[in-house]
Design a protein around this motif. Sequence first.
Motif, PDB file in Angstrom:
ATOM      1  N   GLU A 128     -17.645  -1.163  53.601  1.00  0.00           N
ATOM      2  CA  GLU A 128     -18.864  -1.959  53.827  1.00  0.00           C
ATOM      3  C   GLU A 128     -18.699  -3.018  54.902  1.00  0.00           C
ATOM      4  N   PHE A 129     -17.745  -2.842  55.764  1.00  0.00           N
ATOM      5  CA  PHE A 129     -17.413  -3.867  56.754  1.00  0.00           C
ATOM      6  C   PHE A 129     -17.266  -3.215  58.120  1.00  0.00           C
ATOM      7  N   TRP A 130     -17.975  -3.771  59.104  1.00  0.00           N
ATOM      8  CA  TRP A 130     -17.787  -3.317  60.481  1.00  0.00           C
ATOM      9  C   TRP A 130     -16.462  -3.849  61.008  1.00  0.00           C
ATOM     10  N   PRO A 149     -22.003   3.900  62.722  1.00  0.00           N
ATOM     11  CA  PRO A 149     -20.699   3.686  62.087  1.00  0.00           C
ATOM     12  C   PRO A 149     -19.745   4.827  62.424  1.00  0.00           C
ATOM     13  N   PHE A 181     -16.465   1.616  60.584  1.00  0.00           N
ATOM     14  CA  PHE A 181     -17.099   0.997  59.411  1.00  0.00           C
ATOM     15  C   PHE A 181     -16.305   1.431  58.197  1.00  0.00           C
ATOM     16  N   GLN A 233     -20.905  -9.339  61.901  1.00  0.00           N
ATOM     17  CA  GLN A 233     -21.395  -8.455  60.836  1.00  0.00           C
ATOM     18  C   GLN A 233     -22.921  -8.455  60.816  1.00  0.00           C
ATOM     19  N   LYS A 234     -23.499  -9.637  60.914  1.00  0.00           N
ATOM     20  CA  LYS A 234     -24.965  -9.749  60.883  1.00  0.00           C
ATOM     21  C   LYS A 234     -25.564  -9.078  62.112  1.00  0.00           C
ATOM     22  N   TRP A 235     -24.972  -9.356  63.254  1.00  0.00           N
ATOM     23  CA  TRP A 235     -25.494  -8.783  64.507  1.00  0.00           C
ATOM     24  C   TRP A 235     -25.480  -7.257  64.434  1.00  0.00           C
ATOM     25  N   LEU A 236     -24.338  -6.699  64.025  1.00  0.00           N
ATOM     26  CA  LEU A 236     -24.206  -5.238  63.998  1.00  0.00           C
ATOM     27  C   LEU A 236     -25.141  -4.607  62.971  1.00  0.00           C
ATOM     28  N   SER A 237     -25.379  -5.291  61.872  1.00  0.00           N
ATOM     29  CA  SER A 237     -26.239  -4.733  60.833  1.00  0.00           C
ATOM     30  C   SER A 237     -27.676  -4.593  61.313  1.00  0.00           C
ATOM     31  N   ASN A 238     -28.058  -5.383  62.304  1.00  0.00           N
ATOM     32  CA  ASN A 238     -29.430  -5.320  62.816  1.00  0.00           C
ATOM     33  C   ASN A 238     -29.543  -4.596  64.150  1.00  0.00           C
TER      34      ASN A 238
END
Length: 203
Positions: free
Chosen positions: A139-141, A178, A136, A168-173
């Motif tokens: 701010e980016f996976w 990180p 990470f 990005q959306k999947w990993l954030s949830n």
Amino acid sequence: MTNRASSQTNTLIALILAGGQSSRMGEDKASMLWDGIPLLQRVCNAATCCDSIYILTPWRDRYRPILNSQCTFLDESNPGQGALMAFAQGLEQIAQNSDWILLLACDLPQLDSKGLQRWIEQLNDVPPDTLAAVPFHNEFWEPLCGFYRPGVRENLQAFIEGGGRSFQKWLSNLPAQPLTVSEEQRSMLLNCNSPQDLPQMPD
Ligand SMILES: Nc1nc2c(ncn2[C@@H]2O[C@H](COP(=O)(O)OP(=O)(O)OP(=O)(O)O)[C@@H](O)[C@H]2O)c(=O)[nH]1
Ligand SMILES: [Mg+2]
């Protein structure tokens, strides 16, 4: 194949995605030479720190000659759907009894085993209910150089069935950890997408 420290007990499978359209590059990235070696071959060389290497591509005949026999090709029945969908297809086919899967893009010319090893060492400390450990940075996976538990499969399927296509959306949830990216490791994540990303030859 593995040259990991013997104190590590995690089994680790590399899954390399090599079925993208290379539309920004304008020619097949995986076969392009970087310092005389095709990009896909460079990524495979770095992935020798894993216990086994799988490649998901619709073009196995194209890549077989540039790879050694330790690499196993996986079938891609539904190509051209993007990296997240490709990951889901790969996950369906690889052994569910490994501890971790290292997902890799084919366009990481500076990837190296030593840099990966530093992240691999951290996997032992990841809690069992954490499904991914992914670099990470800013701010980016960096999902295409990330570690996933095979059990992430159900969660990914549900995300895709709900129409999701963004890593990005999947990993954030997801319960995801990180991984810190050191100065040294940053260069490994260089992503070769367009001609400007290639080293400039002197005139
Ligand atoms: N197997 C497989 N790999 C894919 C697919 N889509 C993208 N990839 C891979 O995912 C990684 C990251 O994709 P990008 O960097 O966007 O590459 P790309 O899709 O070939 O390039 P663009 O068309 O320029 O976006 C690369 O290793 C691609 O080969 C797909 O549908 N199938
Ligand atoms: Mg890319």
